[in-house]
Design a protein around this motif. Structure first.
Motif, mmCIF file in Angstrom:
data_model
loop_
_atom_site.group_PDB
_atom_site.id
_atom_site.type_symbol
_atom_site.label_atom_id
_atom_site.label_comp_id
_atom_site.label_asym_id
_atom_site.label_seq_id
_atom_site.Cartn_x
_atom_site.Cartn_y
_atom_site.Cartn_z
ATOM 1 N N LEU A 12 -0.766 -13.386 -3.991
ATOM 2 C CA LEU A 12 0.348 -12.048 -4.326
ATOM 3 C C LEU A 12 1.378 -12.072 -5.214
ATOM 4 C CD1 LEU A 12 0.475 -10.428 -0.957
ATOM 5 C CD2 LEU A 12 -0.834 -10.016 -3.237
ATOM 6 N N SER A 13 1.700 -13.289 -5.340
ATOM 7 C CA SER A 13 2.800 -13.482 -6.672
ATOM 8 C C SER A 13 2.341 -13.970 -8.053
ATOM 9 C CB SER A 13 3.876 -14.540 -5.990
ATOM 10 O OG SER A 13 3.245 -15.766 -6.594
ATOM 11 N N MET A 14 0.986 -14.277 -7.715
ATOM 12 C CA MET A 14 0.382 -15.277 -9.050
ATOM 13 C C MET A 14 1.154 -13.599 -10.456
ATOM 14 S SD MET A 14 -0.168 -17.428 -9.761
ATOM 15 C CE MET A 14 0.789 -18.465 -8.486
ATOM 16 N N ASP A 15 0.883 -12.823 -10.282
ATOM 17 C CA ASP A 15 0.898 -11.237 -11.557
ATOM 18 C C ASP A 15 2.590 -10.863 -11.806
ATOM 19 O OD1 ASP A 15 -1.213 -11.082 -11.504
ATOM 20 O OD2 ASP A 15 -1.952 -8.968 -10.335
ATOM 21 N N SER A 16 2.938 -11.350 -10.955
ATOM 22 C CA SER A 16 5.035 -11.155 -10.691
ATOM 23 C C SER A 16 5.318 -12.672 -11.539
ATOM 24 C CB SER A 16 5.585 -11.185 -9.251
ATOM 25 O OG SER A 16 4.848 -10.170 -8.485
ATOM 26 N N LEU A 17 4.383 -14.040 -11.289
ATOM 27 C CA LEU A 17 4.863 -14.652 -12.188
ATOM 28 C C LEU A 17 4.650 -15.259 -13.419
ATOM 29 C CD1 LEU A 17 5.848 -17.963 -12.567
ATOM 30 C CD2 LEU A 17 3.395 -18.146 -12.047
ATOM 31 N N PHE A 38 9.767 -5.258 -4.224
ATOM 32 C CA PHE A 38 9.177 -4.639 -4.468
ATOM 33 C C PHE A 38 7.712 -4.946 -4.220
ATOM 34 C CE2 PHE A 38 12.091 -2.181 -7.445
ATOM 35 C CZ PHE A 38 11.056 -0.828 -6.883
ATOM 36 N N GLN A 39 7.966 -6.318 -3.934
ATOM 37 C CA GLN A 39 6.881 -7.418 -3.267
ATOM 38 C C GLN A 39 6.564 -7.236 -2.100
ATOM 39 O OE1 GLN A 39 3.290 -8.028 -4.507
ATOM 40 N NE2 GLN A 39 3.836 -9.704 -5.924
ATOM 41 N N ALA A 40 7.471 -7.389 -1.505
ATOM 42 C CA ALA A 40 7.644 -7.246 -0.132
ATOM 43 C C ALA A 40 8.021 -5.785 0.500
ATOM 44 C CB ALA A 40 8.790 -7.712 0.714
ATOM 45 N N GLY A 41 8.832 -5.198 0.054
ATOM 46 C CA GLY A 41 8.212 -3.139 0.209
ATOM 47 C C GLY A 41 7.029 -2.821 0.064
ATOM 48 N N MET A 42 6.248 -3.101 -0.866
ATOM 49 C CA MET A 42 5.180 -2.236 -1.062
ATOM 50 C C MET A 42 4.406 -3.216 0.123
ATOM 51 S SD MET A 42 5.061 -0.591 -3.055
ATOM 52 C CE MET A 42 3.987 -0.251 -4.962
ATOM 53 N N THR A 43 4.213 -4.121 0.456
ATOM 54 C CA THR A 43 3.456 -5.009 2.051
ATOM 55 C C THR A 43 3.839 -3.924 2.994
ATOM 56 O OG1 THR A 43 3.618 -6.645 0.348
ATOM 57 C CG2 THR A 43 3.158 -6.975 3.185
ATOM 58 N N MET A 44 4.716 -4.189 3.366
ATOM 59 C CA MET A 44 5.685 -2.852 3.878
ATOM 60 C C MET A 44 4.539 -1.550 4.123
ATOM 61 S SD MET A 44 8.721 -4.445 5.206
ATOM 62 C CE MET A 44 9.286 -4.011 6.772
ATOM 63 N N ILE A 45 4.996 -0.468 2.988
ATOM 64 C CA ILE A 45 4.588 0.914 2.570
ATOM 65 C C ILE A 45 3.377 0.932 3.032
ATOM 66 C CG2 ILE A 45 4.509 2.362 0.752
ATOM 67 C CD1 ILE A 45 6.939 1.222 -0.352
ATOM 68 N N GLY A 46 2.391 -0.401 2.838
ATOM 69 C CA GLY A 46 1.358 -0.312 3.109
ATOM 70 C C GLY A 46 0.776 -0.612 4.463
ATOM 71 N N ALA A 56 7.510 -4.190 -11.609
ATOM 72 C CA ALA A 56 7.588 -4.600 -9.973
ATOM 73 C C ALA A 56 6.724 -4.295 -9.375
ATOM 74 C CB ALA A 56 9.270 -4.923 -9.393
ATOM 75 N N ILE A 57 6.364 -2.813 -9.922
ATOM 76 C CA ILE A 57 5.562 -1.782 -9.007
ATOM 77 C C ILE A 57 4.095 -2.287 -9.080
ATOM 78 C CG2 ILE A 57 4.815 0.587 -9.177
ATOM 79 C CD1 ILE A 57 7.798 1.756 -9.277
ATOM 80 N N ALA A 58 3.882 -1.927 -10.346
ATOM 81 C CA ALA A 58 2.632 -2.792 -10.968
ATOM 82 C C ALA A 58 2.363 -3.844 -10.806
ATOM 83 C CB ALA A 58 2.709 -2.688 -12.723
ATOM 84 N N THR A 59 3.113 -4.688 -10.716
ATOM 85 C CA THR A 59 2.529 -6.532 -9.923
ATOM 86 C C THR A 59 2.584 -6.106 -8.822
ATOM 87 O OG1 THR A 59 4.835 -6.967 -10.399
ATOM 88 C CG2 THR A 59 3.270 -7.485 -12.091
ATOM 89 N N SER A 60 3.302 -5.179 -7.710
ATOM 90 C CA SER A 60 2.965 -5.426 -6.751
ATOM 91 C C SER A 60 1.711 -4.518 -6.069
ATOM 92 C CB SER A 60 4.361 -5.199 -5.756
ATOM 93 O OG SER A 60 4.355 -3.663 -6.591
ATOM 94 N N ILE A 61 1.071 -3.561 -6.848
ATOM 95 C CA ILE A 61 0.464 -2.635 -6.133
ATOM 96 C C ILE A 61 -1.473 -3.285 -5.553
ATOM 97 C CG2 ILE A 61 -1.745 -1.342 -6.693
ATOM 98 C CD1 ILE A 61 0.870 -0.011 -7.251
ATOM 99 N N ASP A 62 -1.208 -5.127 -5.365
ATOM 100 C CA ASP A 62 -1.881 -5.628 -4.468
ATOM 101 C C ASP A 62 -1.166 -5.645 -3.031
ATOM 102 O OD1 ASP A 62 -3.304 -5.770 -6.490
ATOM 103 O OD2 ASP A 62 -3.592 -7.667 -7.085
ATOM 104 N N ALA A 63 -0.063 -6.197 -3.008
ATOM 105 C CA ALA A 63 0.366 -5.983 -2.239
ATOM 106 C C ALA A 63 0.809 -5.016 -1.234
ATOM 107 C CB ALA A 63 2.228 -6.835 -2.348
ATOM 108 N N VAL A 80 8.747 -16.054 -1.263
ATOM 109 C CA VAL A 80 7.462 -16.364 -2.418
ATOM 110 C C VAL A 80 7.221 -16.498 -3.751
ATOM 111 C CG1 VAL A 80 4.639 -17.579 -2.921
ATOM 112 C CG2 VAL A 80 6.456 -18.201 -0.264
ATOM 113 N N THR A 81 7.210 -14.725 -3.663
ATOM 114 C CA THR A 81 7.184 -13.971 -4.934
ATOM 115 C C THR A 81 8.651 -14.747 -6.023
ATOM 116 O OG1 THR A 81 6.154 -12.526 -3.903
ATOM 117 C CG2 THR A 81 7.377 -12.065 -6.132
ATOM 118 N N PHE A 82 9.710 -14.084 -4.876
ATOM 119 C CA PHE A 82 11.181 -14.463 -5.902
ATOM 120 C C PHE A 82 11.467 -15.958 -6.155
ATOM 121 C CE2 PHE A 82 15.300 -16.547 -5.841
ATOM 122 C CZ PHE A 82 16.333 -15.802 -6.482
ATOM 123 N N ALA A 83 10.618 -17.376 -5.523
ATOM 124 C CA ALA A 83 10.479 -18.310 -5.560
ATOM 125 C C ALA A 83 9.766 -18.047 -7.049
ATOM 126 C CB ALA A 83 10.502 -19.203 -4.787
#
Length: 194
Positions: A13-18, A46-54, A112-119, A143-146
């Motif tokens: 999931l973090s590849m697009d954020s990277l 956003f990555q963690a939040g979108m996962t929870m929203i999903g 952040a929104i665009a790269t976390s849609i997969d989450a 992991v996304t933060f790192a």
């Protein structure tokens, strides 16, 4: 779900954020350490939040959300990348201060929104397999933060050492990420729950 599966999921999931973070880091004019923390934090939240929203949306709305999540990511990345390409190609010395600011809250949040849609889609899948969400969302965020922190650092160092039209390259990369997300969802990925 085993912890190694959560780590692998988080890395994927973090590849697009990277990629977006490398692009962002490369176009920052005056690179500072606080930029790493700020951008990586927003990407991770956003990555963690979108996962929870999903996850919570997946309890009742999974079929509806899965139909258009890839289009949202595509249009956001197309807009931001297109704006970067346009501003780089039409820029002159007088316009240098008006270019797309990678540190603008609006720009970072759109990325952040665009790269976390997969989450969001992953969160829906996690809901459908009746697994917990807190450990998964926290791991995805860390992991996304790192990865994002590394991306901003790498992009900042690369951008300072090589005099390329990095905003143009970065915009093209964002557009390609958008097309990748769209093509994966339309042509290569069947939404299944396993």
């Amino acid at each position: 779900m085993f912890f190694i599966e959560i780590i692998l999921l988080s890395v994927g999931l973090s590849m697009d954020s990277l990629a977006a973070s490398v692009t962002t880091g490369s176009v920052i004019k005056e690179y500072k350490r606080r930029h790493i923390f700020r951008i990586a934090s927003i990407m991770a939240m956003f990555q963690a939040g979108m996962t929870m929203i999903g996850y919570f949306a997946g309890i009742g709305f999974s079929n509806y959300i899965c139909r258009f999540d890839h289009w949202i990511a595509f249009f956001l990345l197309l807009y931001i990348g297109g704006k970067m390409v346009y501003e780089e190609l039409s820029a002159n010395d007088e316009d240098e201060n008006c270019k797309c600011n990678p540190l603008c809250n609006k720009t970072i949040c759109c990325l952040a929104i665009a790269t976390s849609i997969d989450a969001l889609a992953v969160g829906i899948s996690l809901a459908l397999i009746s697994t917990g969400i807190m450990i998964q969302a926290l791991t995805i965020g860390l992991v996304t933060f790192a990865f994002s922190a590394f991306g901003v650092y790498f992009g900042g160092r690369f951008g300072r050492n090589i005099n390329l039209r990095l905003e143009l390259i970065g915009g093209i990369i964002l557009i390609l990420i958008g097309f990748k997300i769209l093509s994966e969802h339309l042509f290569f990925q069947e939404k299944t729950v396993s």
